[in-house]
Design an enzyme around this catalytic site. Structure first.
Site, PDB file in Angstrom:
ATOM      1  N   HIS A   1     150.530  51.406  54.872  1.00 27.22           N
ATOM      2  CA  HIS A   1     151.113  50.081  55.136  1.00 27.22           C
ATOM      3  C   HIS A   1     151.989  49.694  53.936  1.00 27.22           C
ATOM      4  CE1 HIS A   1     151.231  45.694  55.556  1.00 27.22           C
ATOM      5  NE2 HIS A   1     150.868  45.856  56.815  1.00 27.22           N
TER       6      HIS A   1
ATOM      7  N   CYS B   1     155.625  48.123  59.214  1.00 28.31           N
ATOM      8  CA  CYS B   1     155.354  46.681  59.262  1.00 28.31           C
ATOM      9  C   CYS B   1     156.663  45.947  59.013  1.00 28.31           C
ATOM     10  CB  CYS B   1     154.296  46.289  58.232  1.00 28.31           C
ATOM     11  SG  CYS B   1     153.990  44.514  58.228  1.00 28.31           S
TER      12      CYS B   1
ATOM     13  N   HIS C   1     153.690  47.143  63.167  1.00 25.80           N
ATOM     14  CA  HIS C   1     153.385  45.709  63.116  1.00 25.80           C
ATOM     15  C   HIS C   1     154.677  44.972  63.409  1.00 25.80           C
ATOM     16  CE1 HIS C   1     149.748  46.014  60.123  1.00 25.80           C
ATOM     17  NE2 HIS C   1     149.533  46.619  61.279  1.00 25.80           N
TER      18      HIS C   1
ATOM     19  N   ASP D   1     151.913  41.066  64.844  1.00 23.99           N
ATOM     20  CA  ASP D   1     151.265  40.719  63.570  1.00 23.99           C
ATOM     21  C   ASP D   1     151.205  39.191  63.484  1.00 23.99           C
ATOM     22  OD1 ASP D   1     150.095  41.234  61.146  1.00 23.99           O
ATOM     23  OD2 ASP D   1     151.907  41.838  60.123  1.00 23.99           O
ATOM     24  N   HIS D   2     150.904  38.681  62.338  1.00 23.42           N
ATOM     25  CA  HIS D   2     150.721  37.225  62.162  1.00 23.42           C
ATOM     26  C   HIS D   2     151.524  36.397  63.156  1.00 23.42           C
ATOM     27  CE1 HIS D   2     150.449  38.424  57.639  1.00 23.42           C
ATOM     28  NE2 HIS D   2     149.503  38.981  58.361  1.00 23.42           N
TER      29      HIS D   2
ATOM     30  N   TYR E   1     146.293  34.696  61.889  1.00 18.72           N
ATOM     31  CA  TYR E   1     145.807  35.322  63.116  1.00 18.72           C
ATOM     32  C   TYR E   1     145.379  34.328  64.203  1.00 18.72           C
ATOM     33  CZ  TYR E   1     146.332  39.638  60.642  1.00 18.72           C
ATOM     34  OH  TYR E   1     146.889  40.693  59.970  1.00 18.72           O
TER      35      TYR E   1
HETATM   36  C1  DNO Z   1     147.454  40.865  56.492  1.00 20.87           C
HETATM   37  C2  DNO Z   1     147.891  42.239  56.640  1.00 20.87           C
HETATM   38  C3  DNO Z   1     147.200  43.194  55.685  1.00 20.87           C
HETATM   39  C4  DNO Z   1     147.305  44.602  56.191  1.00 20.87           C
HETATM   40  C5  DNO Z   1     146.685  45.608  55.293  1.00 20.87           C
HETATM   41  C6  DNO Z   1     146.846  47.016  55.830  1.00 20.87           C
HETATM   42  O1  DNO Z   1     147.381  40.173  57.443  1.00 20.87           O
HETATM   43  O2  DNO Z   1     149.236  42.399  56.616  1.00 20.87           O
HETATM   44  O3  DNO Z   1     145.870  42.875  55.593  1.00 20.87           O
HETATM   45  O4  DNO Z   1     146.649  44.667  57.410  1.00 20.87           O
HETATM   46  O5  DNO Z   1     147.292  45.530  54.080  1.00 20.87           O
HETATM   47  O6  DNO Z   1     146.202  47.942  54.997  1.00 20.87           O
END
Ligand code: DNO
Length: 406
Positions: free
Chosen positions: A241, A279, A306, A359-360, A376
């Site tokens: 990541h 990501c 992501h 993602d978020h 989240y």
């Molecule tokens: C937060 C995320 C991180 C990600 C980790 C992956 O929400 O972007 O926690 O999942 O860094 O290893």
């Protein structure tokens, strides 16, 4: 074809249930064994129990995010041989359950960083902000990291001084607590609650006093030499990541931020198992990252995706701006990923799923009535998922439609 629809689920304590995910149409769950400390072995029966629970709801455990890299592996402490053996054992155990995609990161001490977890969007939703001057204020005047000021430009220091003067003691505490504890706690954070949490954190930072970019690269390279051949044999795809944000913080080195970094990581060990978590949110927070060029160059090595966007501001600050709009061209990126999936199909590759998760998300509507980890919220992520779904359907239609075939 379509990218596999996945969702980050924080286990049985998550306020979103697996039945909710089933209703949303999720195909794969992204999760971790949150009760096991980084560095310890993941036992087969614990993996299998969670997997059976997920499968009972008609989904698969698609991706492990993360199988955490303990600090001892990042710093190459005396305990490294045991930690590597444990990591390898966990890979064997996961493979024996048929789990084949493992996300990890190599960020020292701090996983991700934001200065405001309740940043109000123009529409009235709640997003997250990384404000560089505020972060500098935290670093120099709250944490009081020795010589922190050498890491900031004069203008940022000036703004940071103004910011710190305007903050009440409570606000200062909240800022530090958000950065050190709240954003880290739900993903294997290092520092827990307690009066001395800032001192503990400074202590962790000091373990990197002799570890710069080159040394951290050496440690990642050693990790890859040990892990990737095993993963390849087991049929596991490891995917690193990116750093979030993708630039150095708190005097710590960052080695997964730019195209050059990822070229270097790929060159450490040439194997399909040495892959990337693409990501978009993390990478897009840096204006010199050309996301489309990166997606194209690394496409065959992208094992997990992501999708979220950010909008960057001139001084190195940025805020999260939902799934589609922002600094990165989400249409072009999703198109490149779908083209890669088509290419994999033609090449007869087995790794066709290409799992992605929204993602978020931005907190909206009933999200304000639920508890969720920062970034989240259910409804906000669901909105993002629906937007990506629509985008994918449109792109697929466009790619599959032959000329004159309306
Ligand atoms: C937060 C995320 C991180 C990600 C980790 C992956 O929400 O972007 O926690 O999942 O860094 O290893």
């Amino acid at each position: 074809m379509a990218l596999e629809k996945t969702w980050r689920w924080f286990g049985v304590k998550d306020s979103v249930s697996l039945s909710d995910l089933q209703q949303i149409g999720i195909e794969g769950v992204v999760t971790s064994l949150y009760d096991i400390a980084p560095g310890e072995v993941w036992p087969v029966d614990t993996i299998r129990k969670l997997q059976t629970h997920i499968e009972a709801h008609g989904m698969r455990w698609s991706v492990v995010e993360s199988l955490p890299i303990s600090e001892g592996l990042k710093t190459c402490s005396h305990d490294r041989p045991r930690l590597i053996q444990n990591y390898i054992q966990s890979l064997h155990n996961l493979a024996s359950c048929g789990i084949d995609t493992i996300c990890y990161n190599f960020m020292p001490v701090l996983d991700w960083a934001r200065t405001d977890l309740h940043f109000t969007t123009a529409e009235g939703g709640e997003s997250m902000l990384f404000d560089l001057p505020t972060f500098a204020a935290f670093d120099m005047f709250i944490l009081k990291r020795p010589k922190a000021e050498v890491d900031y430009h004069y203008d940022i220091i000036h703004k940071a001084k103004e910011i710190i003067q305007a903050l009440s003691e409570e606000q200062k505490e909240e800022l530090a607590h958000n950065i050190i504890v709240i954003t880290q706690a739900f993903i294997h954070g290092l520092v827990g609650e307690g009066d001395d949490y800032k001192a503990q954190f400074l202590n962790y930072l000091s373990t990197y006093k002799d570890i710069g970019k080159e040394e951290l690269r050496d440690h990642l390279s050693l990790f890859l030499q040990d892990i990737i051949p095993v993963a390849e044999k087991l049929g596991i795809n490891m995917c690193i990541h990116p750093d979030d944000p993708p630039f150095p913080l708190l005097g710590l080195p960052r080695i997964a931020s730019t195209v050059e970094d990822f070229r270097w990581i790929m060159s450490c060990y040439d194997s399909p198992s040495n892959g990337i978590t693409f990501c978009v949110g993390s990478l897009s927070a840096r204006s010199d990252n050309d996301l489309c060029a990166m997606a194209k160059e690394f496409a065959p090595k992208i094992h997990f995706i992501h999708l979220r966007n950010t909008t960057y501001l001139e001084d190195g600050s940025f805020y999260e701006s939902g799934q589609i709009k922002g600094s990165a061209n989400m249409f072009a990126i999703v198109k490149i990923l779908l083209e890669e999936q088509m290419r994999r199909t033609k090449e007869g590759r087995k790794d066709l799923r290409m799992p992605f998760r929204p993602d978020h998300g931005i907190r909206i509507l009933d999200d304000f009535k639920r508890t969720a980890n920062p970034g989240y919220p259910l409804i906000g992520r669901l909105k993002g998922l629906a937007e990506i779904d629509g985008l994918q359907t449109g792109i697929e239609g466009m790619l599959l439609t032959k000329p004159n075939n309306h």
